[in-house]
Structure formats: structure tokens, C-alpha cells
Design an enzyme around this catalytic site. Structure first.
Site, PDB file in Angstrom:
ATOM      1  N   PHE B 117       3.443  -5.279  -7.759  1.00 49.43           N
ATOM      2  CA  PHE B 117       2.394  -4.787  -6.876  1.00 49.43           C
ATOM      3  C   PHE B 117       2.545  -3.287  -6.683  1.00 49.43           C
ATOM      4  O   PHE B 117       3.625  -2.729  -6.931  1.00 49.43           O
ATOM      5  CB  PHE B 117       2.451  -5.513  -5.513  1.00 49.43           C
ATOM      6  CG  PHE B 117       1.182  -6.256  -5.200  1.00 49.43           C
ATOM      7  CD1 PHE B 117       0.861  -7.419  -5.876  1.00 49.43           C
ATOM      8  CD2 PHE B 117       0.298  -5.784  -4.230  1.00 49.43           C
ATOM      9  CE1 PHE B 117      -0.318  -8.095  -5.605  1.00 49.43           C
ATOM     10  CE2 PHE B 117      -0.888  -6.464  -3.956  1.00 49.43           C
ATOM     11  CZ  PHE B 117      -1.195  -7.612  -4.636  1.00 49.43           C
ATOM     12  N   GLN B 231      -7.012   2.170   5.577  1.00 50.71           N
ATOM     13  CA  GLN B 231      -6.714   2.014   4.155  1.00 50.71           C
ATOM     14  C   GLN B 231      -7.956   1.646   3.356  1.00 50.71           C
ATOM     15  O   GLN B 231      -8.648   0.678   3.681  1.00 50.71           O
ATOM     16  CB  GLN B 231      -5.661   0.922   3.949  1.00 50.71           C
ATOM     17  CG  GLN B 231      -5.370   0.679   2.464  1.00 50.71           C
ATOM     18  CD  GLN B 231      -4.071  -0.058   2.252  1.00 50.71           C
ATOM     19  OE1 GLN B 231      -4.001  -1.257   2.403  1.00 50.71           O
ATOM     20  NE2 GLN B 231      -3.020   0.680   1.914  1.00 50.71           N
ATOM     21  N   HIS B 233      -9.062   0.313  -0.329  1.00 49.37           N
ATOM     22  CA  HIS B 233      -8.510  -0.374  -1.494  1.00 49.37           C
ATOM     23  C   HIS B 233      -9.192   0.222  -2.723  1.00 49.37           C
ATOM     24  O   HIS B 233     -10.406   0.411  -2.705  1.00 49.37           O
ATOM     25  CB  HIS B 233      -8.793  -1.874  -1.383  1.00 49.37           C
ATOM     26  CG  HIS B 233      -8.022  -2.717  -2.351  1.00 49.37           C
ATOM     27  ND1 HIS B 233      -8.272  -2.704  -3.703  1.00 49.37           N
ATOM     28  CD2 HIS B 233      -6.998  -3.595  -2.167  1.00 49.37           C
ATOM     29  CE1 HIS B 233      -7.438  -3.541  -4.304  1.00 49.37           C
ATOM     30  NE2 HIS B 233      -6.658  -4.093  -3.395  1.00 49.37           N
ATOM     31  N   LEU B 243     -13.443  -7.769  -2.701  1.00 47.57           N
ATOM     32  CA  LEU B 243     -12.142  -7.304  -3.188  1.00 47.57           C
ATOM     33  C   LEU B 243     -11.817  -7.841  -4.582  1.00 47.57           C
ATOM     34  O   LEU B 243     -11.929  -9.037  -4.838  1.00 47.57           O
ATOM     35  CB  LEU B 243     -11.065  -7.780  -2.203  1.00 47.57           C
ATOM     36  CG  LEU B 243      -9.602  -7.568  -2.616  1.00 47.57           C
ATOM     37  CD1 LEU B 243      -9.258  -6.088  -2.604  1.00 47.57           C
ATOM     38  CD2 LEU B 243      -8.673  -8.333  -1.681  1.00 47.57           C
ATOM     39  N   GLU B 246      -5.356  -6.223  -6.244  1.00 43.45           N
ATOM     40  CA  GLU B 246      -4.373  -5.334  -6.878  1.00 43.45           C
ATOM     41  C   GLU B 246      -3.524  -6.097  -7.904  1.00 43.45           C
ATOM     42  O   GLU B 246      -2.965  -5.511  -8.819  1.00 43.45           O
ATOM     43  CB  GLU B 246      -3.465  -4.774  -5.771  1.00 43.45           C
ATOM     44  CG  GLU B 246      -2.501  -3.710  -6.192  1.00 43.45           C
ATOM     45  CD  GLU B 246      -1.990  -2.928  -4.970  1.00 43.45           C
ATOM     46  OE1 GLU B 246      -2.813  -2.512  -4.135  1.00 43.45           O
ATOM     47  OE2 GLU B 246      -0.770  -2.747  -4.864  1.00 43.45           O
ATOM     48  N   ARG B 280      -1.956   2.679  -2.804  1.00 43.38           N
ATOM     49  CA  ARG B 280      -3.421   2.654  -2.689  1.00 43.38           C
ATOM     50  C   ARG B 280      -4.025   3.992  -2.283  1.00 43.38           C
ATOM     51  O   ARG B 280      -5.084   4.372  -2.784  1.00 43.38           O
ATOM     52  CB  ARG B 280      -3.815   1.576  -1.674  1.00 43.38           C
ATOM     53  CG  ARG B 280      -3.544   0.192  -2.210  1.00 43.38           C
ATOM     54  CD  ARG B 280      -3.788  -0.884  -1.180  1.00 43.38           C
ATOM     55  NE  ARG B 280      -3.568  -2.193  -1.781  1.00 43.38           N
ATOM     56  CZ  ARG B 280      -3.580  -3.338  -1.115  1.00 43.38           C
ATOM     57  NH1 ARG B 280      -3.789  -3.344   0.202  1.00 43.38           N
ATOM     58  NH2 ARG B 280      -3.395  -4.484  -1.735  1.00 43.38           N
ATOM     59  N   HIS B 348     -10.452  -1.385   3.587  1.00 38.74           N
ATOM     60  CA  HIS B 348      -9.746  -2.645   3.414  1.00 38.74           C
ATOM     61  C   HIS B 348      -8.884  -3.044   4.606  1.00 38.74           C
ATOM     62  O   HIS B 348      -8.800  -4.218   4.953  1.00 38.74           O
ATOM     63  CB  HIS B 348      -8.854  -2.524   2.173  1.00 38.74           C
ATOM     64  CG  HIS B 348      -8.171  -3.787   1.762  1.00 38.74           C
ATOM     65  ND1 HIS B 348      -8.849  -4.968   1.542  1.00 38.74           N
ATOM     66  CD2 HIS B 348      -6.861  -4.057   1.512  1.00 38.74           C
ATOM     67  CE1 HIS B 348      -7.976  -5.907   1.187  1.00 38.74           C
ATOM     68  NE2 HIS B 348      -6.769  -5.391   1.176  1.00 38.74           N
ATOM     69  N   ARG B 383      -0.155   1.359   4.046  1.00 34.16           N
ATOM     70  CA  ARG B 383       0.505   0.073   3.806  1.00 34.16           C
ATOM     71  C   ARG B 383       0.621  -0.196   2.310  1.00 34.16           C
ATOM     72  O   ARG B 383      -0.301   0.118   1.547  1.00 34.16           O
ATOM     73  CB  ARG B 383      -0.325  -1.046   4.453  1.00 34.16           C
ATOM     74  CG  ARG B 383       0.169  -2.435   4.152  1.00 34.16           C
ATOM     75  CD  ARG B 383      -0.636  -3.479   4.897  1.00 34.16           C
ATOM     76  NE  ARG B 383      -1.974  -3.691   4.381  1.00 34.16           N
ATOM     77  CZ  ARG B 383      -2.264  -4.457   3.321  1.00 34.16           C
ATOM     78  NH1 ARG B 383      -1.313  -5.063   2.648  1.00 34.16           N
ATOM     79  NH2 ARG B 383      -3.511  -4.606   2.937  1.00 34.16           N
TER      80      ARG B 383
END
Lengths: 248, 570
Positions: B117, B231, B233, B243, B246, B280, B348, B383
Site C-alpha cells: 500500500f 485527504q 484520494h 473510489l 489504492e 496520497r 476521501h 493518513r
């Protein structure tokens, strides 16, 4: 983008504080090419009649909130493209549930049925998490995986011909969920679920295998198959040929 | 007004809320927990999370490595003691969920599998194909059904917190089906209501993500922390904002501009050889810069880049990313086995939220918060993907333990004042229902969304932010003159939408105030007029506190244990 098409929607409305019974009300909605039925409902609520009530949330087919009947067939409205339907489009609340208001139905019985089948891991001894995971091979997982994909949207309840006359029937989603746990290598609760799913009142034997549930499932779960397989397993177990997991 | 009493009142039934409820039910079976949710718990937005949940278990991994990756991702704004506690409890929580039936994807030998990730230096993200949030939420919900002391109040919308003698003693909630208000009294209250992504027009967030818990706490005098950090995305579908996980990059997907250039590799965007697996905030800035340079595709819903999965092959896509294939086929008519996916950055997640300490306690005694609604300061200014699902478990469980301890140790609340407050709240809601006025709800919401996108996007600048902040303040004034058309009680969703809009406007105002105050660039808060991080002045959390004459901004130091802040370069 091309000009939005004006589409006529006929929506079954019921406001218990003013209506004796549900009535069809028409609305004209300008729909761009990529509109889903839920977008049209949101347009009506924002621009024409803010009193229209319905449930929705994720708008991506996973929260399970926005199921309704579109031209008589249960479907998630966030995934029902307007362009796929002839004019007018009729939207009504999910069949086989009492209407609370407009497109909102009462789900109390469904929630009770979910709990009834004990959809949780049952074991005699719980392992402490510090001792690591239960091993489960990809093949073990594959056994139950499709039955774990149910989003509780209840479209299968709206489609089920048995539920149309027998409201006590536990129903496709709940039974498929019981089956999912029975098949899970970590679970030993089959014996505890046996009586619930075999009960004459609402158990698997009420199913007439119309297969409508599996046809409307937006997640390609096959509850009809789960019910048929459970019938077979139950019959064999009743004859005492093979034991229930978890039975002593 | 109906009055009900429970030991603990839990607002919200998503990942964090259900984890808290189960913690209390298992360790204090004598206590009752009211789970008050505006939807049925399995509809909560946790359901939409896709990629996975981080927890260090691999032989090549360590808690320190997970901690450092998280801190670096946070641009050193996370509290290090909180991050250390988080990484330590993460594997146990994820294993516990495995024991509760979560169908984690597996290695051939039966062990739980982990994947790559963004911003993580090794594979440590547990996953259930690409429906991790869905499976986690349903496993938690189904597990919760076996505890009769968890009393669900489904489709109940909390309109205010009851505070008496400086202690939170319950909530007032509107039963949506009947339209009646209830006072729900408890010895402790936990907020787990999720974020506020719906202050923006283009978001991955579900319709229910309206900042309810943040607004409830804020109005009760509890400060909101680090709200300027929003945040984006990098990969949402244009138009809908749906979405695209990721994990599609974790499994090897690449991003291309319109010239067929893998711009994260060919150009210097600070992500080094991590390329598509950079954090991100950096990837979003890179995509916007590609847009500004004219190297992106033009579409009816704005510029976009391509996410290419074709080289992974059909088998891998179906095994690891089936939901991506389902979503792109359904919503944009594209099969990622054969075509690249159009994607653009999309709002996001809120790093900020109700300020809590490491035990999920807010500064108001009796009030706790966990999950996206909270800012426990483990995410700082940015994050890392897959930390938030684990956050729901770790801090949901902590909130449960803290609340049950508080409930056991404290006297039953005095109810007289609480009931007076509840009656007054009843009057407010009654006045709002079908209220006459000149302003249209959907219009105010649209203008709020437009202002937030303009002022508080990926790149921010003083004048634009100030302008947007004035618009939000103006909209708050206009909200007071809201005109509603539905006077009915039963399932009045116009009334709920009006209450949600009030919550959104409060959250929007706090984002604006906090963003204007932070004159530096850190994590997701990137300013074109203050382009660098400024630790000398801003290595601190922002706290925005409600005051009758307008929000007040305070600050709180960052806790540093073992890692000195360094330049954030990959």
C-alpha cells in the site's frame, strides 16, 4: 455531453399522515446519459418535491440501502441506468415489506431473521488473538466466499414468491448467511443453526425453489443454491448418515 | 418525550462503533450499550472501504517500521505515542477480527495474506480481495448480533449531546420512522459517526458522511483538531467520485498522462522509486501539476489520468481486484482487463476531527470518540492508506474500554437538567420541521460544496481561502432562513437533510478557519503562498473551539517520543 433527455417517472407515494393508500405520482426529470434511477430521485427531491422519501447512501452498490422496484423488478437504484428503461419508469417500494412511507419499507422482520440464524462464528473454545490466526486455505475460503458477499439489500426478499404469502419464512439472504457460516472452516455452529433453518415455521423447507432470489441478487450470491444444498445436507443428517459439525 | 437509559450510549454503528460495542459487551456483560445510528449499522460507510487494513505481521516487518512509515506519511504531525500504541495493537485487532469470521484473503498455506500500500515500506496491508471494509463491517455487525446487551436504535438521528455539570450524560435523538424525539441517557457517550466528506462536491464519501459527530461535539464545546487536513484520494472515477482502490496500485497498476508517460517515474514529484506507491498527498499534487501542464485527458467531468491494470491480467484482476472491475464496468463502461481506467483526485478522508487523547477521551468528561470522527492524532497531516480501517478497530476498542471504565466509576448522572435540555431541543426540532423561510436547502448545499472545492482543494492560497470562508459564513446566515416544505413526522428525510446541512456548515467553517491559520505546507495542506513546512512555528495541532462570536483557534504541541522530524522525501 449530449442534452439531457426528459424522462417521465411514476413514483408510488404513500404519506401515512395524509394518504389512505399509496398513489402514483408523475414527475418529469431531465436525465443525462449516465443518470441512474437514484440520480433522478435525488433530482426530484432537490428540485421538485423535497418531501419524497427514500433511503440511499454509498451510490456504488455496496451499502445495500437503495433497493426498490423499478418497473416491477427489485433492483439497486444506484445501479439502474435510466437509459436502459423505456419511458415512463415506474418506481415503487420493495415488494413483500410493509411500506413506512413513499419508497421506504419496514425492515424489522428482516433484521430479526438475520439474528435468528446466528450469523457469527460459534466455537467451543475461543483462541486468544495473541496465538495468531486460524489457518484457512484459499480453497477453504472459496467454499463459502460467494455466500459472504451478501450486502443485505433485501432484493431477494422482494423477489421471493414464498415470502409473498408466508412472511415467517426466514428468506434467502438469512439462510444463505447461515450456510456461509456452516461452510466456514473456523465455525462449529452448524448444530446450533440446524433447528432454526429446519424448523417447519420459516425454515428451508418452505422454499419452493423458484430461483427468483438468485436472479435478482446484485452481488451474484446464489441463495437458491444455498437453500437446496442445505435441504440435502439436512436430509442426510436427519437420516443420521453424517454428523453435524459441532455436534458431540 | 420518551426517556431511555443505558450505561453507554454509542452514536454511530460503523467499524469503530461496532468494535466499541463488542468490546463493552464482552468485557462488561452487565452493562447495556445503546447503539444509536442514523442508518442500519451495515449501511455505514465503512462498507465502502476497499483496499485493506494495515498491521505488521510479516517476517520482514516490524512495529517500528510501521510506526515510522505512519509518522513520515503524517509529515510528522502525528503524536508518536499514539502511533506506537496503534501499531502495537494493530496485529491483535486484525487477528481478533479473523477469529470473528472476517474472510481475509489467504496465502496457499492458510495464513493471512498481506499486500503493498502507498507509503508503506513493506507489504503489511491485510485484505479481503478489494472489499475489505464491506467484509470487516459485516463481520463486526454479525458478531454484534449475539450480544443482547447491545441494544440497537436503528435509524435514529442524534441532534444534540446532553451536557450537565461539565459531563456528557446522553443524547437527544430523532426516531426517523416515527418522527418522535427521545432522550437517551447514559453514563458515557461514544461518538463513532465518521467523517464529513460531503462538505465537498466531489467525494468518495457516501451521502451519510455529513460530519454529524464533529458538529455535535463542537457545539458542546469540544474542540475539533487538525481540521484543515483533508485527504484527497488520487484515483476516483470522474463524475461520480466512486473510489478506485489504492490496492490497484498496490497490486502493480500504473498511472499515465495523456502522452503515455508514467509521470511518477519520469518526473520528480518527491516520491522517489515508490512511484505509484507514494503517499496520497504527493500523488494528488503530482496529478494536479500534470493537469496544469496540459498533460492530462479532457473529459466532461474534468481532467483525468489513466490507471492502467492491463498488464496484471484477467486472472489477477479477478482474484485481487474484482470490485474494481465490477465498478468500472458498471459505472463507466470500462473493463480494466482491456482498457485503462480514467481517474482523478477526489475528496476521501478527514484527518481532523473531535480531539481525543490516546484513550479516545475528549476533554469533556464522559464523551469519547473513535474512527474518522475523531482526531486521536495518529494520521497527522496525511493518513497512509489502510491505516484507517485498523484505526477503527484499535481506537474503537480503546473507546469501548475507556467508556466502560468511566461508566463503572462514575455516579449515575443527575437527570433534571438533562431533561430540561432535551425538552428545549425538542422545541428546536419542532420549529425546524416544515419551517417557513426563503432559502432552499439544495441551493445552500450546492453553494457550500462549490466554495469548499474552490477554496480548500489540493492547492490552497490565502485570497481564495478567505473568499471561500466568507461564503461559508454567509451561507450559515442564510441557513437560518431555511425554508422547508415537509411538515410531516414519519420518515421526514427533508428534516434530516436540513439537520445534516447544519452539521456540514459547521464542519466547513472549522476547516476554513483552521486552514487559514496554518501558514505553511504540510501533508495534505498545501499552500501556494507558503510552500514549505515550517516546524519552528507550526509543528503543532490546531484546535478550533466554538465561541458565540465565532470559532477560536488554539494549538496543542505534537508528542514526540523517538523520531525527530526530518525532511519528508521518498
Amino acid at each position: 455531453m449530449s442534452e439531457p433527455r426528459i424522462v417521465k417517472f411514476e413514483i408510488l407515494r404513500f404519506r401515512p399522515e395524509q394518504d389512505e393508500e399509496p398513489v402514483w405520482v408523475s414527475y418529469e426529470v431531465p436525465c443525462p446519459e449516465d443518470f441512474v434511477v437514484l440520480d433522478a430521485l435525488n433530482y426530484i427531491k432537490d428540485e421538485i418535491d423535497p418531501s419524497l422519501s427514500y433511503r440511499w447512501s454509498c451510490r456504488m452498490g455496496v451499502c445495500g440501502s437503495c433497493g426498490m422496484m423499478v418497473n416491477g423488478t427489485p433492483i439497486l437504484t444506484c445501479n439502474a441506468f435510466v437509459r436502459d428503461y423505456p419511458d415512463p419508469i415506474r418506481v415503487s417500494p420493495m415488494a413483500n415489506f410493509p411500506i413506512v412511507r413513499d419508497l421506504v419499507v419496514e425492515l424489522d422482520s428482516f433484521m430479526e431473521k438475520l439474528t435468528r440464524v446466528k450469523p457469527w462464528i460459534i466455537r467451543k473454545v475461543e483462541k486468544d488473538p495473541s496465538l495468531g490466526e486460524y489457518l484457512q486455505t484459499p480453497e477453504d475460503l472459496e467454499l463459502f466466499k460467494q455466500y459472504s458477499m451478501c450486502i443485505n439489500c433485501t432484493l431477494c426478499y422482494a423477489a421471493c414468491p414464498v415470502l409473498a404469502h408466508d412472511e415467517d419464512f426466514a428468506g434467502p439472504a438469512a439462510i444463505a448467511l447461515a450456510y456461509r457460516y456452516n461452510l466456514d472452516s473456523r465455525d462449529a455452529g452448524e448444530a446450533e443453526r440446524f433447528d432454526v433453518v429446519n424448523s417447519g415455521e420459516g425454515g428451508i423447507w418452505a422454499c419452493s425453489y423458484a430461483n427468483e432470489c438468485s436472479e435478482v441478487c446484485p452481488k451474484h450470491v446464489d441463495p437458491a443454491q444455498a437453500i437446496q444444498r442445505m435441504k440435502l445436507t439436512s436430509a442426510v443428517q436427519w437420516l443420521g448418515v453424517w454428523p453435524k459439525r459441532g455436534a458431540e | 418525550m420518551e426517556i431511555v437509559r443505558h450505561d453507554v450510549v454509542l452514536v454511530g454503528g460503523g467499524g469503530a462503533g461496532l468494535r466499541a460495542a463488542i468490546e463493552i459487551a464482552r468485557s462488561a456483560p452487565e452493562l447495556t450499550v445503546a447503539c444509536v445510528s442514523k442508518v442500519y449499522p451495515m449501511r455505514s460507510h465503512t462498507v465502502s472501504a476497499e483496499g485493506g487494513a494495515a498491521g505488521a505481521i510479516g517476517p520482514d516487518d516490524s512495529l517500528d517500521q510501521h510506526a515510522f512509515d505512519t509518522l513520515k506519511g503524517s509529515d510528522f504531525l502525528a503524536d508518536q505515542d499514539v502511533v506506537e500504541a496503534f501499531v502495537e495493537e494493530a496485529p491483535r485487532e486484525l487477528t481478533q477480527l479473523e477469529h470473528w469470521g472476517c474472510p481475509w484473503s489467504r496465502e496457499p498455506d492458510g495464513r493471512v495474506a498481506v499486500r503493498w500500500f502507498g507509503g508503506m515500506s513493506v507489504k503489511r496491508t491485510w485484505f479481503a480481495a478489494d472489499k475489505t471494509g464491506f467484509h470487516m463491517l459485516h463481520a463486526l455487525f454479525q458478531t454484534s448480533l449475539q450480544y443482547p446487551k447491545i441494544v440497537r436504535l436503528d435509524e435514529s438521528f442524534v441532534t444534540r449531546l446532553l451536557v450537565e455539570n461539565g459531563r456528557c450524560t446522553g443524547v437527544v435523538a430523532l426516531d426517523i420512522r416515527s418522527g418522535e424525539l427521545r432522550a437517551i441517557l447514559g453514563r458515557a457517550v461514544i461518538l463513532c459517526t465518521g467523517g464529513a466528506g460531503r462538505i465537498f462536491p466531489f467525494t468518495t464519501n457516501a451521502a451519510i458522511k455529513t460530519g454529524d459527530g464533529m458538529a455535535l461535539a463542537y457545539r458542546a464545546g469540544v474542540p475539533l483538531k487538525d481540521m484543515e487536513f483533508v485527504q484527497y484520494h488520487p484515483t476516483g472515477l470522474p463524475g461520480t467520485g466512486i473510489l478506485i482502490t489504492e490496492a490497484s496500485r498496490g497490486e502493480g497498476g500504473h498511472l499515465y498522462n495523456k502522452d503515455g508517460e508514467r509521470f511518477l517515474v519520469t518526473r520528480d514529484y518527491g516520491v522517489g522509486n515508490r512511484a505509484e506507491l507514494g503517499p496520497r498527498d504527493m500523488l494528488c499534487r503530482a496529478i494536479i501539476k500534470e493537469m496544469d501542464a496540459g498533460r492530462t485527458f479532457k473529459g466532461p467531468y474534468g481532467d483525468y489520468v489513466h490507471l492502467d491494470l492491463r498488464h496484471l491480467g484477467e486472472k489477477a484482476i479477478d482474484a485481487k481486484l474484482p470490485f474494481v472491475r465490477e465498478l468500472t464496468r458498471n459505472y463507466v463502461g470500462i473493463d480494466p482487463v482491456y482498457e485503462p481506467i480514467p481517474v482523478r483526485p477526489v475528496v476521501h478522508y478527514m484527518m481532523g476531527g473531535v480531539g481525543t487523547d490516546i484513550d479516545a477521551a475528549t476533554e469533556l468528561p464522559g464523551l469519547f470518540a473513535a474512527g474518522e470522527v475523531a482526531s486521536v492524532s495518529m494520521n497527522g497531516a496525511n493518513r497512509l492508506g489502510s491505516n484507517s480501517l485498523t484505526e477503527c478497530l484499535v481506537f474503537g476498542a480503546r473507546a469501548g474500554r475507556s467508556a466502560l471504565k468511566f461508566a463503572r466509576d462514575s455516579a449515575a448522572p443527575n437527570e433534571t437538567r438533562a431533561l430540561e435540555l432535551a425538552e428545549a431541543e425538542g422545541g428546536r426540532i419542532e420549529a425546524l420541521r416544515g419551517k417557513h423561510g426563503g432559502e432552499k436547502l439544495s441551493q445552500i448545499r450546492r453553494e457550500m460544496n462549490a466554495a469548499m472545492e474552490r477554496g480548500f482543494g489540493i492547492f490552497r492560497e490565502e485570497n481564495e481561502m478567505a473568499h471561500a470562508a466568507r461564503t461559508i459564513a454567509d451561507l450559515k446566515g442564510r441557513y437560518a432562513d431555511l425554508g422547508l416544505e415537509d411538515p410531516s413526522r414519519v420518515f421526514n428525510t427533508e428534516l434530516i437533510a436540513a439537520l445534516e446541512l447544519g452539521n456540514l456548515l459547521d464542519c466547513a467553517e472549522v476547516v476554513a478557519v483552521a486552514a487559514l491559520e496554518r501558514k505553511e505546507s504540510r501533508g495534505a495542506h498545501t499552500r501556494t503562498d507558503f510552500t514549505t513546512r515550517n516546524d519552528a512555528e507550526y509543528l503543532s495541532h490546531s484546535l478550533v473551539r466554538f465561541a458565540p462570536d465565532g470559532p477560536r483557534v488554539e494549538s496543542q504541541p505534537v508528542t514526540i517520543t523517538r523520531w525527530e522530524p526530518e525532511e519528508r522525501k521518498y
